[in-house]
Design an enzyme around this catalytic site. Structure first.
Site, PDB file in Angstrom:
ATOM      1  N   ASN A 153       0.808  -1.237   0.000  1.00  0.00           N
ATOM      2  CA  ASN A 153       0.000   0.000   0.000  1.00  0.00           C
ATOM      3  C   ASN A 153       0.837   1.282   0.000  1.00  0.00           C
ATOM      4  OD1 ASN A 153       0.779  -0.567   2.634  1.00  0.00           O
ATOM      5  ND2 ASN A 153      -1.062   0.338   3.525  1.00  0.00           N
ATOM      6  N   SER A 178       6.645  -5.866  -1.788  1.00  0.00           N
ATOM      7  CA  SER A 178       5.587  -6.788  -2.212  1.00  0.00           C
ATOM      8  C   SER A 178       5.763  -7.091  -3.700  1.00  0.00           C
ATOM      9  CB  SER A 178       4.222  -6.144  -1.967  1.00  0.00           C
ATOM     10  OG  SER A 178       3.235  -6.866  -2.680  1.00  0.00           O
ATOM     11  N   GLU A 250       4.650  -4.833  11.929  1.00  0.00           N
ATOM     12  CA  GLU A 250       3.650  -3.785  11.629  1.00  0.00           C
ATOM     13  C   GLU A 250       2.507  -4.463  10.884  1.00  0.00           C
ATOM     14  OE1 GLU A 250       3.750  -0.820  12.692  1.00  0.00           O
ATOM     15  OE2 GLU A 250       5.850  -0.379  13.139  1.00  0.00           O
ATOM     16  N   GLY A 252      -1.963  -5.665  10.641  1.00  0.00           N
ATOM     17  CA  GLY A 252      -3.244  -5.071  10.254  1.00  0.00           C
ATOM     18  C   GLY A 252      -3.988  -4.398  11.399  1.00  0.00           C
ATOM     19  N   CYS A 284      -3.451   0.848   6.744  1.00  0.00           N
ATOM     20  CA  CYS A 284      -3.559  -0.072   7.889  1.00  0.00           C
ATOM     21  C   CYS A 284      -4.223   0.575   9.105  1.00  0.00           C
ATOM     22  CB  CYS A 284      -2.180  -0.598   8.266  1.00  0.00           C
ATOM     23  SG  CYS A 284      -0.989   0.716   8.551  1.00  0.00           S
ATOM     24  N   LYS A 454      -1.518  -5.783  20.565  1.00  0.00           N
ATOM     25  CA  LYS A 454      -2.374  -6.951  20.314  1.00  0.00           C
ATOM     26  C   LYS A 454      -1.990  -7.583  18.967  1.00  0.00           C
ATOM     27  CE  LYS A 454      -6.809  -6.083  21.786  1.00  0.00           C
ATOM     28  NZ  LYS A 454      -7.997  -5.199  21.943  1.00  0.00           N
ATOM     29  N   GLY A 457       0.627  -6.108  16.139  1.00  0.00           N
ATOM     30  CA  GLY A 457       2.080  -6.216  16.093  1.00  0.00           C
ATOM     31  C   GLY A 457       2.793  -5.643  17.290  1.00  0.00           C
ATOM     32  N   GLU A 461       8.046   1.868  14.420  1.00  0.00           N
ATOM     33  CA  GLU A 461       8.793   2.608  13.417  1.00  0.00           C
ATOM     34  C   GLU A 461       8.681   4.081  13.797  1.00  0.00           C
ATOM     35  OE1 GLU A 461       7.176   1.130   9.654  1.00  0.00           O
ATOM     36  OE2 GLU A 461       8.751  -0.390   9.723  1.00  0.00           O
TER      37      GLU A 461
HETATM   38  P1  NAD Z   1       0.883  -9.824   3.188  1.00  0.00           P
HETATM   39  O1  NAD Z   1       1.098 -10.283   4.586  1.00  0.00           O
HETATM   40  O2  NAD Z   1       0.116 -10.678   2.263  1.00  0.00           O
HETATM   41  O3  NAD Z   1       2.300  -9.594   2.461  1.00  0.00           O
HETATM   42  C1  NAD Z   1       3.252  -8.702   2.989  1.00  0.00           C
HETATM   43  C2  NAD Z   1       4.623  -9.086   2.501  1.00  0.00           C
HETATM   44  O4  NAD Z   1       4.978 -10.354   3.031  1.00  0.00           O
HETATM   45  C3  NAD Z   1       4.759  -9.218   0.989  1.00  0.00           C
HETATM   46  O5  NAD Z   1       6.007  -8.678   0.614  1.00  0.00           O
HETATM   47  C4  NAD Z   1       4.722 -10.717   0.774  1.00  0.00           C
HETATM   48  O6  NAD Z   1       5.402 -11.136  -0.400  1.00  0.00           O
HETATM   49  C5  NAD Z   1       5.438 -11.206   2.005  1.00  0.00           C
HETATM   50  N1  NAD Z   1       5.122 -12.586   2.415  1.00  0.00           N
HETATM   51  C6  NAD Z   1       3.965 -13.265   2.213  1.00  0.00           C
HETATM   52  N2  NAD Z   1       4.048 -14.474   2.811  1.00  0.00           N
HETATM   53  C7  NAD Z   1       5.267 -14.542   3.406  1.00  0.00           C
HETATM   54  C8  NAD Z   1       5.932 -15.528   4.181  1.00  0.00           C
HETATM   55  N3  NAD Z   1       5.354 -16.708   4.486  1.00  0.00           N
HETATM   56  N4  NAD Z   1       7.175 -15.262   4.650  1.00  0.00           N
HETATM   57  C9  NAD Z   1       7.764 -14.079   4.394  1.00  0.00           C
HETATM   58  N5  NAD Z   1       7.182 -13.099   3.651  1.00  0.00           N
HETATM   59  C10 NAD Z   1       5.944 -13.326   3.163  1.00  0.00           C
HETATM   60  O7  NAD Z   1       0.248  -8.383   3.302  1.00  0.00           O
HETATM   61  P2  NAD Z   1      -0.195  -7.399   2.115  1.00  0.00           P
HETATM   62  O8  NAD Z   1      -1.444  -7.927   1.509  1.00  0.00           O
HETATM   63  O9  NAD Z   1       0.968  -7.124   1.239  1.00  0.00           O
HETATM   64  O10 NAD Z   1      -0.494  -6.053   2.904  1.00  0.00           O
HETATM   65  C11 NAD Z   1      -1.723  -5.769   3.520  1.00  0.00           C
HETATM   66  C12 NAD Z   1      -1.603  -5.907   5.008  1.00  0.00           C
HETATM   67  O11 NAD Z   1      -0.532  -5.105   5.486  1.00  0.00           O
HETATM   68  C13 NAD Z   1      -2.831  -5.426   5.753  1.00  0.00           C
HETATM   69  O12 NAD Z   1      -3.146  -6.331   6.778  1.00  0.00           O
HETATM   70  C14 NAD Z   1      -2.377  -4.098   6.345  1.00  0.00           C
HETATM   71  O13 NAD Z   1      -3.073  -3.690   7.500  1.00  0.00           O
HETATM   72  C15 NAD Z   1      -0.946  -4.378   6.636  1.00  0.00           C
HETATM   73  N6  NAD Z   1      -0.177  -3.134   6.771  1.00  0.00           N
HETATM   74  C16 NAD Z   1       0.256  -2.781   8.019  1.00  0.00           C
HETATM   75  C17 NAD Z   1       0.963  -1.600   8.194  1.00  0.00           C
HETATM   76  C18 NAD Z   1       1.452  -1.171   9.544  1.00  0.00           C
HETATM   77  O14 NAD Z   1       2.337  -0.339   9.599  1.00  0.00           O
HETATM   78  N7  NAD Z   1       0.927  -1.701  10.633  1.00  0.00           N
HETATM   79  C19 NAD Z   1       1.222  -0.786   7.088  1.00  0.00           C
HETATM   80  C20 NAD Z   1       0.774  -1.193   5.842  1.00  0.00           C
HETATM   81  C21 NAD Z   1       0.069  -2.381   5.684  1.00  0.00           C
END
Ligand code: NAD
Length: 487
Positions: A153, A178, A250, A252, A284, A454, A457, A461
């Site tokens: 995102n 990603s 970090e 969801g 997020c 919770k 995470g 950051e």
């Molecule tokens: P995702 O967990 O599907 O993927 C995130 C990253 O992890 C990608 O680069 C993916 O290739 C990698 N990945 C997937 N499986 C893996 C594994 N088994 N081992 C290691 N790496 C792996 O998440 P997404 O769909 O890319 O992003 C959306 C999510 O991210 C939402 O839940 C959102 O809330 C969260 N998010 C959180 C923050 C925050 O700062 N808290 C910021 C942005 C997005």
């Protein structure tokens, strides 16, 4: 539409290189659904090479003066601002978000991070305690080789927020964006090196879950900073246990935004719209559970309608657009399924805006939706949707709303709009979240530590806090007395 991207490279040892795995992945422009290109993942050998190169580079980087490390980061921040237009356009090709946002938020907050940690580098210090029998020192040292795994995102911002404190503290950094958004991290690598960062200190590996997993399990990496879904976070915790990696998670959220009747309804409406529809709802921290005081609901709804004409969905490169395309066809379908489930469970939807016409009809667009008459138990209220879907719930009392706001597995952000100081204090004491916004929402200045609690995470950051997540402390006892021994 200029500079249509044709390829996404890995960036290893100071060079852009094609991935050498046999696994290929496709990259699409969410704005029109067209495939931009297919590209190969980084291979296991390339990952090993990047770790080896990083290990050598980090040995000298940790001995650079903090002033010199800081100067390079500040220069890189300057270059990011200089290339803002190009970087923002790249981010739009990858994400489908509005260019206006990428220009003013994604790229600027990335530059802010490099500048902030560039300036903070010289403040890194240990502690000293003078005891009668000894002097005690703590030395602050880099962790070593750190890896970042990013969500789609905010690709450029995520790469920058993670790498800036890591590099300031003397670490080497490997980043895997990603697989949906592979472009801008490689440009960040080039910018770091143009600013004077020695090669091998910021490298980019491309690919999906298996490349992420290879980093997570790698014995040569000592820390993972992850942004993504809670479920993926759990897998990473388990996979990284082999060499007891340090972790930042970090994840969801399903954050509450609480609106009391003592605020201007127009302010409340603007806050709710922005807390839900910015970046098509793919944020997020979004305040997706909007709790509105019962006596305020009618005026809140009226104000929302007044703002509904301001929604412009479509061409993400048009600076007037304020709702872009969702990241992928699959994600669009998942978000639509949530909308269907909201209707099936009895919530009342209102859609806003008009879908774009040709040539944007195959883009992953949807009209933002507000659901009224929601119940806490509904799926749309319980689960993270990560799209432009707002759930409105009404409440009667402070205690009630705090209890309901806390009844979620997540704890990322929370917001309150009220003029009542006692209420604000109670909210700050009792709400279970990593971040709180009072009379505003989703603003993330660099000084504010960013992170959840919770299932959202742990670790932070930004802010001074991030420094502690990229350093380790060595304690030193310098004796001034006879040797202690019972023998
Ligand atoms: P995702 O967990 O599907 O993927 C995130 C990253 O992890 C990608 O680069 C993916 O290739 C990698 N990945 C997937 N499986 C893996 C594994 N088994 N081992 C290691 N790496 C792996 O998440 P997404 O769909 O890319 O992003 C959306 C999510 O991210 C939402 O839940 C959102 O809330 C969260 N998010 C959180 C923050 C925050 O700062 N808290 C910021 C942005 C997005």
């Amino acid at each position: 539409m200029n500079n249509r991207p044709k390829v996404a490279y890995s960036y290893i040892n100071g060079k852009k290189v094609q991935g050498r795995s046999t696994n290929e992945f496709d990259v699409y422009f969410p704005g029109n659904g067209e495939k931009l290109f297919s590209t190969f993942e980084s291979s296991v050998n390339q990952i090993d090479e990047a770790v080896d190169v990083a290990t050598i580079a980090q040995k000298s980087w940790k001995n650079f003066s903090t002033r010199d490390r800081g100067r390079i980061l500040i220069q890189a921040a300057f270059l990011i601002r200089k290339y803002k237009q190009e970087l923002a356009e790249m981010e739009v090709w990858d994400t489908g978000k509005p260019l206006s946002e990428a220009l003013e938020v994604d790229i600027i907050t990335a530059a802010d991070a490099l500048e902030y940690y560039g300036n903070l580098a010289i403040t890194l210090h240990g502690d000293y305690y003078s005891l009668p029998d000894a002097d005690i020192f703590t030395k602050v040292e880099p962790i070593g080789i750190c890896a970042g795994i990013g969500a789609w995102n905010y690709p450029f911002q995520i790469a920058s927020w993670k790498s800036a404190p890591a590099l300031a503290c003397g670490n080497a950094f490997l980043f895997k964006p990603s697989e949906l958004t592979p472009l801008s991290a490689v440009r960040l690598a080039e910018i770091y090196e143009e600013a004077g960062l020695p090669k091998g200190l910021f490298q980019v590996l491309q690919g999906g879950a298996n490349v992420g997993q290879a980093l997570t399990k790698h014995q040569g990496i000592q820390k993972i900073s992850f942004t993504g879904e809670a479920g993926t976070g759990r897998k990473i915790m388990s996979d990284s246990s082999g060499n007891l990696k340090t972790l930042t998670m970090e994840l969801g959220g399903k954050s509450p935004l609480i609106l009391f009747s003592d605020v201007d309804p127009n302010v409340a409406a603007k806050a709710a719209l922005s807390a839900n529809f910015y970046t098509q709802g793919e944020v997020c921290t979004n305040g997706t559970r909007v709790f509105v005081e019962e006596s305020f609901l009618a005026s809140f709804k009226k104000s929302i309608l007044e703002f509904s004409n301001s929604i412009r969905i479509g061409n993400p490169f048009d600076l007037k657009t304020n709702v872009g395309a969702l990241i992928s066809k699959q994600h669009l379908s998942k978000v639509r399924d949530y909308v269907k489930s909201g209707i099936d469970q009895g919530a009342n939807p209102i859609e806003f805006g008009e879908l774009p016409s040709d040539p944007w009809t195959n883009g992953y667009f949807m009209k933002p939706v507000i659901f009224y008459d929601c119940q806490d138990s509904m799926k749309i209220v319980q689960e993270e949707i990560f799209g432009p879907v707002m759930s409105v719930l009404s409440f009667k009392s402070e205690n009630e709303v705090i209890e309901r706001a806390n009844s979620t597995e997540f704890g990322l952000g929370a917001g309150i709009f009220t003029k009542d100081i006692n209420r604000i204090q109670k909210f700050c004491d009792e709400i279970e979240s990593g971040m709180i916004w009072i009379n505003n929402y989703n603003l993330t200045p660099m000084e504010m530590p960013f992170g959840g609690t919770k299932q959202s995470g742990f670790g932070k950051e930004n802010g001074l806090d991030a420094l502690q997540f990229y350093t380790k402390r060595k304690s030193i006892y310098y004796s001034k007395s006879e040797v202690f021994s019972p023998f």
